[in-house]
Write a protein that holds these residues in place. Structure first.
Motif, PDB file in Angstrom:
ATOM      1  N   PHE A   8       0.807  -1.406  -0.078  1.00  0.00           N
ATOM      2  CA  PHE A   8       0.155   0.037   0.117  1.00  0.00           C
ATOM      3  C   PHE A   8       0.824   1.203   0.048  1.00  0.00           C
ATOM      4  CE2 PHE A   8      -2.759  -3.246   1.826  1.00  0.00           C
ATOM      5  CZ  PHE A   8      -4.147  -2.796   1.225  1.00  0.00           C
ATOM      6  N   LYS A  11      -2.381   6.820  -1.119  1.00  0.00           N
ATOM      7  CA  LYS A  11      -3.204   6.693  -1.861  1.00  0.00           C
ATOM      8  C   LYS A  11      -4.327   5.483  -1.703  1.00  0.00           C
ATOM      9  CE  LYS A  11      -4.952   8.036  -6.625  1.00  0.00           C
ATOM     10  NZ  LYS A  11      -4.482   8.218  -8.082  1.00  0.00           N
ATOM     11  N   LYS A  12      -3.511   4.534  -1.718  1.00  0.00           N
ATOM     12  CA  LYS A  12      -4.328   3.202  -1.693  1.00  0.00           C
ATOM     13  C   LYS A  12      -4.831   3.053  -0.298  1.00  0.00           C
ATOM     14  CE  LYS A  12      -2.126   0.319  -5.043  1.00  0.00           C
ATOM     15  NZ  LYS A  12      -1.235  -0.971  -5.398  1.00  0.00           N
ATOM     16  N   ARG A  13      -4.059   3.634   0.629  1.00  0.00           N
ATOM     17  CA  ARG A  13      -4.499   3.270   2.212  1.00  0.00           C
ATOM     18  C   ARG A  13      -6.013   4.182   2.225  1.00  0.00           C
ATOM     19  NH1 ARG A  13       1.124   3.147   3.467  1.00  0.00           N
ATOM     20  NH2 ARG A  13       0.835   5.523   3.663  1.00  0.00           N
ATOM     21  N   LYS A  15      -7.820   5.354  -0.158  1.00  0.00           N
ATOM     22  CA  LYS A  15      -9.072   4.671  -0.688  1.00  0.00           C
ATOM     23  C   LYS A  15      -9.621   3.475  -0.061  1.00  0.00           C
ATOM     24  CE  LYS A  15      -7.957   5.843  -5.605  1.00  0.00           C
ATOM     25  NZ  LYS A  15      -7.664   5.343  -6.924  1.00  0.00           N
TER      26      LYS A  15
END
Length: 354
Positions: A8, A11-13, A15
């Motif tokens: 991660f 940004k992924k966390r 989302k």
């Protein structure tokens, strides 16, 4: 090797946290649906509680109501955790609580799965409950003057009309009980006397059924008395002719109605369980990805998230070893307590010198 390991970045966390927040609120609505289904089933069972032998059938609706309440509570809390995870300062207070919370989520999901299975497997218990309850209800059909039983005639009649059924297993069940009240029998009549004398228990038995067994769709006027007497009716043969009575027993009708309802609810609960499992897995990934951040002061750095720190096989072995250690520890404690008891029970020998 960790199970379901995912890398991660910031940004992924974000989302993942936002997606889980949304999913948790969908789960709250699913919990309200489960609660509503349990309440509806409980009301439906209470409507016909007079023809059910025990209260075991209420286990399913009570479980659904409880699962609905717990689902709203758990998912509401999880939504708050996911929302706070976007702010490191707010998330810090949740960190020590996340592991026990996820353990509770595992137990909750196992309970949901168990309730879903019960919805599919309740048919056998419901069958015996209805069989005995209907049998008792039919016995009290004639007791229209007895306090506490005067409603039974209306209950049975409305049941047979609504579900288009007759008797417990079929219309012939009415031949085996006295369903006509004594107040409507002329005991001076020879026919009545002969029927009562011919029965060991002194009951007035007839080959007839209540009016509620009649099928209004039949073109022929309802034959509800002398059903098995071919000579009593013109152009009639009860063995070959399609009778204008309901052919299906009320036990079968009610069993199909309730078991069909429970099976549908079981399918919905399984879907809710799958959704809850995905939410729990997502929450675990979020938890581990936030905990594994190498530099907390740099929120944009990459981290790794996983469902299990080790493989499934290694986790299972570790759990077994911990259980064995716990068992040995209990045995050592029990042995130590026994030794202390034996020492305490010994009395010192006294030597007398003369």
């Amino acid at each position: 090797m960790a199970l379901l390991k995912v890398k991660f970045n910031q940004k992924k966390r974000v989302k993942l946290a936002q997606g889980l927040w949304l999913m948790n609120w969908f789960s709250v609505f699913a919990g309200i649906l489960v609660f509503s289904m349990g309440l509806f089933l409980k009301i439906e069972l209470r409507k016909r509680s007079e023809v059910m032998d025990n209260s075991e059938s209420h286990f399913v609706p009570n479980s659904l109501i409880l699962m609905g309440i717990l689902s709203c509570a758990f998912n509401g809390s999880a939504g708050k955790i996911c929302y706070d995870s976007l702010d490191p300062a707010k998330f810090a207070k949740w960190k020590p609580l996340l592991k026990p919370y996820l353990a509770l989520c595992c137990v909750f999901n196992m309970l949901i799965f168990f309730v879903a299975l019960i919805c599919f497997l309740m048919r056998g218990s419901l069958d015996s409950t209805l069989a005995q309850g209907l049998k008792n209800g039919m016995k009290f059909y004639r007791d229209t003057d007895t306090p506490g039983r005067c409603f039974m005639k209306k209950t049975i009649d409305m049941l047979q009309i609504e579900f288009k059924c007759c008797g417990n297993n079929g219309y012939k069940d009415w031949f085996e009980i006295q369903w006509i009240s004594n107040r409507y029998l002329d005991f001076s009549s020879k026919e009545v006397k002969d029927r009562i004398k011919s029965n060991v228990d002194g009951r007035y038995l007839v080959d007839g059924v209540p009016f509620s067994c009649c099928n209004p769709s039949s073109p022929r006027p309802c034959i509800q008395y002398q059903v098995t007497n071919n000579s009593a009716h013109y152009s009639y043969d009860y063995q070959t002719e399609e009778l204008n009575l309901w052919r299906r027993g009320c036990r079968e009708a009610l069993l199909n109605y309730y078991s069909g309802m429970m099976s549908s609810m079981g399918a919905v609960i399984l879907l809710v369980w799958l959704f809850e499992m995905s939410v729990m897995i997502g929450l675990r990934l979020l938890h581990t990805s936030l905990e594994s951040i190498a530099n907390p002061e740099d929120p944009e750095c990459e981290s790794e998230g996983w469902v299990l720190e080790n493989s499934l096989k290694d986790t299972f072995k570790s759990a077994l070893e911990n259980l064995k250690k716990l068992g040995k520890f209990n045995q050592v404690e029990a042995g130590a307590e026994g030794a202390e008891g034996e020492e305490g029970g010994k009395t010192p020998a006294i030597t007398t010198v003369s």
